[in-house]
Scaffold this active site. Structure first.
Site: not given
Length: 414
Positions: A18, A143-144
């Site tokens: 993350d 974003d992960e």
């Protein structure tokens, strides 16, 4: 953490990565003078945002004085926070919070507009770094990601910590951004572990750590247990994962339903066999925007028209960049009373053309009431196929509307 259990074969090692305060961190690369300050990212670009970019010849964004940036206390509108820097979060500010509410908590915070194009560029960059080291990666958003460490060289060393450290350093070297990584026997625990040591942390969890590291956590930390389920669990006196694990499976099924109850029992015992899926076909692609003020189809026709055209062009760019075409084009409106209207139309051929999307989207707009002011406008393209695939090239039938409605009575459409 405890030591890994003895095993004759490779232990399943799944990582959840993350990025730390991703949008805010990207902005701090552009504006390094804001590091360590409370900064929120939210809303669209305003005139004041353009003004601070009027740099003297030879100047850079890093040269803009801090006092030139707009403050949250001066914000007026209905925008929401996309993310915030860690110094801003210390004031209780978080994602999805209204900017006006956040201004009461931290009026001195600086505010920057959302720049999704820049965030997507960095998203592609950090994921490419990962793929060069560990090819089994599941994209879970901008974003992960999940990564299967099991058979990657170094993926078993120190429970996966060595490989996680290599990925962290490689992303930092390539992008200047930090991330947090959790490594565990499965996706469920890895996602929880990635939150243990934020920011820029690594957490390794083994099967034997369930009772000591997972059971003390609030049930809300389990991905999939939302606010309503958590509230119901609390009414039964169940607040931690360990308390949930102590409940009988049949009791959970009786009180939460067959599927949910059985699932709760499994996750409370740390069981999750889901694989890392390296490829998943998108169902649709869309773009939408929330306005800082209500816009009316007649009085603000020119502004709405420009916004609508921009959204159609951006969806087309997304499709072309990812190699997809679609033939169901739809629109989404949210009115000032928060009611939502959607319409879509299926055309006789696949497309990724912005003008075509704009034309069909415009036809959809003719089938919705436009008397009330609007808060949000969105465009979506569905029924996707890979560009150049047999499905995309095959002849199709006539166009059809899947939500046929009488034409709107408003005379002026954007």
């Amino acid at each position: 953490m405890s030591s890994p259990p003895p095993s004759t074969g490779p232990i399943r090692r799944i990582a959840h990565l993350d990025m730390d305060a991703f949008y805010a961190s990207v902005e701090l690369l552009r504006y390094p003078q804001l590091k360590g300050l409370p900064v929120v990212i939210g809303g669209g670009r305003r005139s004041v945002d353009e003004a601070i970019r009027n740099l003297p010849e030879g100047g850079t964004l890093a040269d803009i004085p801090v006092d030139a940036f707009p403050r949250l206390k001066d914000y007026a509108g209905r925008g929401v926070i996309t993310t915030a820097t860690y110094p801003a979060r210390q004031f209780g500010i978080g994602s999805a919070m209204g900017l006006m509410k956040a201004a009461k908590l931290c009026p001195q915070a600086l505010i920057l507009p959302v720049d999704f194009d820049e965030y997507r560029r960095f998203s592609r960059a950090f994921k490419q770094v990962i793929l060069e080291i560990a090819p089994l990666m599941e994209d879970r958003g901008v974003d992960e990601v999940y990564i299967d460490f099991t058979d990657v060289p170094g993926g078993q060393r120190d429970g996966g910590r060595s490989l996680a450290r290599l990925i962290q350093k490689s992303i930092l070297d390539a992008t200047g951004l930090t991330c947090s990584i959790g490594v565990a026997p499965n996706k469920l625990i890895a996602k929880m572990a990635s939150e243990f040591n934020k920011p820029n942390g690594i957490s390794v969890v083994y099967e034997g750590d369930l009772e000591s590291h997972i059971w003390p956590l609030p049930c809300r930390k389990v991905n999939g247990i939302g606010p309503k389920a958590d509230e119901k669990l609390k009414r039964f006196g169940i607040e931690t994962v360990g308390q949930l694990a102590a409940r009988d499976r049949d009791w959970l099924i009786q009180n939460f339903g067959k599927a949910t109850g059985a699932w709760m029992h499994e996750v409370s015992w740390g069981r999750d066999d889901r694989p890392v899926v390296t490829e998943s076909e998108p169902v649709s692609m869309s773009r939408e925007t929330t306005f800082d003020r209500d816009l009316h189809a007649v009085r603000d026709r020119a502004e709405l028209g420009a916004i609508f055209t921009h959204l159609c062009e951006k969806v087309a760019e997304d499709l072309q960049r990812k190699g997809y075409v679609g033939k169901t084009i739809g629109i989404k409106l949210r009115y000032d009373d928060f009611k939502i209207a959607t319409r879509d139309q299926t055309i006789d051929r696949f497309t990724a053309d912005g003008k075509t999307i704009r034309q069909i989207g415009g036809q959809c707009l003719k089938r919705v009431p436009l008397e009330r002011p609007l808060r949000l406008l969105g465009v979506r393209v569905g029924a996707l196929a890979k560009a150049g695939s047999p499905e995309a090239l095959a002849p199709t039938g006539a166009a059809r509307s899947t939500t046929a409605e009488p034409a709107a009575t408003t005379a002026s459409l954007f």
